[in-house]
Design a protein around this motif. Structure first.
Motif, PDB file in Angstrom:
ATOM      1  N   TYR A   6      11.763   9.085 -10.862  1.00 55.29           N
ATOM      2  CA  TYR A   6      10.371   9.496 -10.712  1.00 55.29           C
ATOM      3  C   TYR A   6      10.329  10.711  -9.790  1.00 55.29           C
ATOM      4  O   TYR A   6      11.275  10.989  -9.047  1.00 55.29           O
ATOM      5  N   SER A   7       9.219  11.424  -9.861  1.00 52.77           N
ATOM      6  CA  SER A   7       9.062  12.628  -9.050  1.00 52.77           C
ATOM      7  C   SER A   7       8.553  12.250  -7.664  1.00 52.77           C
ATOM      8  O   SER A   7       7.433  11.763  -7.522  1.00 52.77           O
ATOM      9  N   ARG A   8       9.373  12.456  -6.654  1.00 51.92           N
ATOM     10  CA  ARG A   8       8.958  12.141  -5.288  1.00 51.92           C
ATOM     11  C   ARG A   8       7.786  13.012  -4.865  1.00 51.92           C
ATOM     12  O   ARG A   8       6.879  12.559  -4.144  1.00 51.92           O
ATOM     13  N   THR A   9       7.769  14.251  -5.311  1.00 53.37           N
ATOM     14  CA  THR A   9       6.666  15.157  -4.971  1.00 53.37           C
ATOM     15  C   THR A   9       5.355  14.648  -5.548  1.00 53.37           C
ATOM     16  O   THR A   9       4.318  14.651  -4.861  1.00 53.37           O
ATOM     17  N   PHE A  10       5.411  14.196  -6.812  1.00 56.13           N
ATOM     18  CA  PHE A  10       4.208  13.664  -7.458  1.00 56.13           C
ATOM     19  C   PHE A  10       3.703  12.436  -6.703  1.00 56.13           C
ATOM     20  O   PHE A  10       2.501  12.263  -6.501  1.00 56.13           O
ATOM     21  N   PHE A  11       4.627  11.576  -6.263  1.00 51.00           N
ATOM     22  CA  PHE A  11       4.237  10.394  -5.499  1.00 51.00           C
ATOM     23  C   PHE A  11       3.621  10.787  -4.158  1.00 51.00           C
ATOM     24  O   PHE A  11       2.570  10.282  -3.770  1.00 51.00           O
ATOM     25  N   ASP A  12       4.272  11.690  -3.436  1.00 49.00           N
ATOM     26  CA  ASP A  12       3.788  12.114  -2.121  1.00 49.00           C
ATOM     27  C   ASP A  12       2.417  12.761  -2.206  1.00 49.00           C
ATOM     28  O   ASP A  12       1.604  12.633  -1.283  1.00 49.00           O
ATOM     29  N   ASP A  13       2.154  13.448  -3.309  1.00 49.11           N
ATOM     30  CA  ASP A  13       0.866  14.129  -3.473  1.00 49.11           C
ATOM     31  C   ASP A  13      -0.255  13.169  -3.868  1.00 49.11           C
ATOM     32  O   ASP A  13      -1.422  13.407  -3.527  1.00 49.11           O
TER      33      ASP A  13
ATOM     34  N   ASN B  27       6.508  -1.393  -1.988  1.00 48.70           N
ATOM     35  CA  ASN B  27       6.985  -1.122  -0.635  1.00 48.70           C
ATOM     36  C   ASN B  27       8.171  -0.156  -0.645  1.00 48.70           C
ATOM     37  O   ASN B  27       8.324   0.654   0.277  1.00 48.70           O
ATOM     38  N   TYR B  28       9.000  -0.235  -1.686  1.00 45.66           N
ATOM     39  CA  TYR B  28      10.132   0.682  -1.783  1.00 45.66           C
ATOM     40  C   TYR B  28       9.649   2.121  -1.955  1.00 45.66           C
ATOM     41  O   TYR B  28      10.235   3.059  -1.397  1.00 45.66           O
ATOM     42  N   LEU B  29       8.580   2.308  -2.712  1.00 46.91           N
ATOM     43  CA  LEU B  29       8.025   3.651  -2.885  1.00 46.91           C
ATOM     44  C   LEU B  29       7.584   4.246  -1.553  1.00 46.91           C
ATOM     45  O   LEU B  29       7.736   5.447  -1.308  1.00 46.91           O
ATOM     46  N   TYR B  30       7.041   3.402  -0.688  1.00 45.00           N
ATOM     47  CA  TYR B  30       6.522   3.885   0.593  1.00 45.00           C
ATOM     48  C   TYR B  30       7.577   3.899   1.702  1.00 45.00           C
ATOM     49  O   TYR B  30       7.629   4.834   2.508  1.00 45.00           O
ATOM     50  N   PHE B  31       8.409   2.854   1.756  1.00 43.61           N
ATOM     51  CA  PHE B  31       9.265   2.671   2.921  1.00 43.61           C
ATOM     52  C   PHE B  31      10.763   2.785   2.627  1.00 43.61           C
ATOM     53  O   PHE B  31      11.571   2.776   3.560  1.00 43.61           O
TER      54      PHE B  31
END
Length: 242
Positions: free
Chosen positions: A90-97, A155-159
């Motif tokens: 997955y795109s980390r940038t897309f998630f962070d945005d 939680n893995y996506l965030y932490f």
């Protein structure tokens, strides 16, 4: 299942009544049938099939039983997202945005309040589609499908590396709260909170979780208040008669 657990809590032992099994069975059966029909209805509407032909659509190239089983498996298929998250597909940038703290707060307000205040905000549930579908943000905003992931996956996506510890701490904190609720509030609050703990295993995201808690507790509070007012009025009438 929830009815059985509630019955177990009320009885204080493991002797579950036969009526509880029957009630749970028919509720489960109704859920299976209604979910498959609702899914067929949504799909048929999206591709322009007349409502009268939904039954025919369900049986095209597959029998009804396979259709129902297939939709349920798709609905409960948490492994797709777990695999994508664990392997960083997955795109980390897309998630962070789109799923950062601010966006999560906006999403929570959108679904808690009866209005869409932040129109360009994704819900965490909708974001899941981006893990397996090559869709733009605009397409995701217009998609009303519902998907699940496990509590640990979110939680893995965030932490990331701390996700196991964070998952354990949140779960432990919730169990402590459950114990306090059991000692100080009615069975309705206890039963509802217990149900939310079970939902950790089929998670829609923290925004949906907070929405469910707020709406649920508020509904129980209002219902309890109405019942209390009703008893209070009855007591006043009895006193007047006397």
């Amino acid at each position: 299942i929830f009815l059985l657990l509630l019955n177990l809590y009320k009885n204080g032992d493991f002797r579950l009544k036969f009526k509880s099994f029957i009630a749970a069975f028919f509720i489960l059966l109704f859920s299976v049938i209604s979910y498959a029909y609702a899914t067929a209805t949504r799909i048929s509407n999206s591709i322009g099939i007349d409502k009268d032909n939904i039954e025919n659509y369900v049986t095209i190239n597959v029998n009804s039983t396979e259709f129902v089983i297939g939709e349920i498996v798709k609905r409960l298929s948490l492994l797709d997202y777990s695999y994508a998250i664990a392997n960083s597909f997955y795109s980390r940038t897309f998630f962070d945005d789109n799923l950062n703290g601010i966006e999560l707060l906006k999403s929570t307000l959108n679904i808690v309040l009866p209005s869409n205040i932040f129109k360009n905000t994704l819900t965490s549930n909708t974001y899941l589609i981006s893990l397996n579908e090559d869709l733009s943000k605009r397409e995701l905003l217009d998609d009303w499908s519902s998907y699940n992931a496990s509590f640990y996956d979110f939680n893995y996506l965030y932490f990331e590396s701390f996700s196991i510890l964070i998952s354990f701490l949140i779960f432990w904190f919730f169990l402590v709260c459950l114990n306090k609720i059991n000692m100080n509030l009615s069975n309705y609050f206890f039963s509802f909170t217990l149900l939310q703990i079970f939902n950790f295993f089929v998670f829609f995201g923290y925004d949906y979780f907070l929405k469910t808690l707020i709406h649920g507790y508020l509904t129980i509070f209002v219902m309890s208040a109405l019942v209390s007012i009703n008893f209070f009025i009855k007591d006043l009438r009895v006193k007047k008669i006397r």
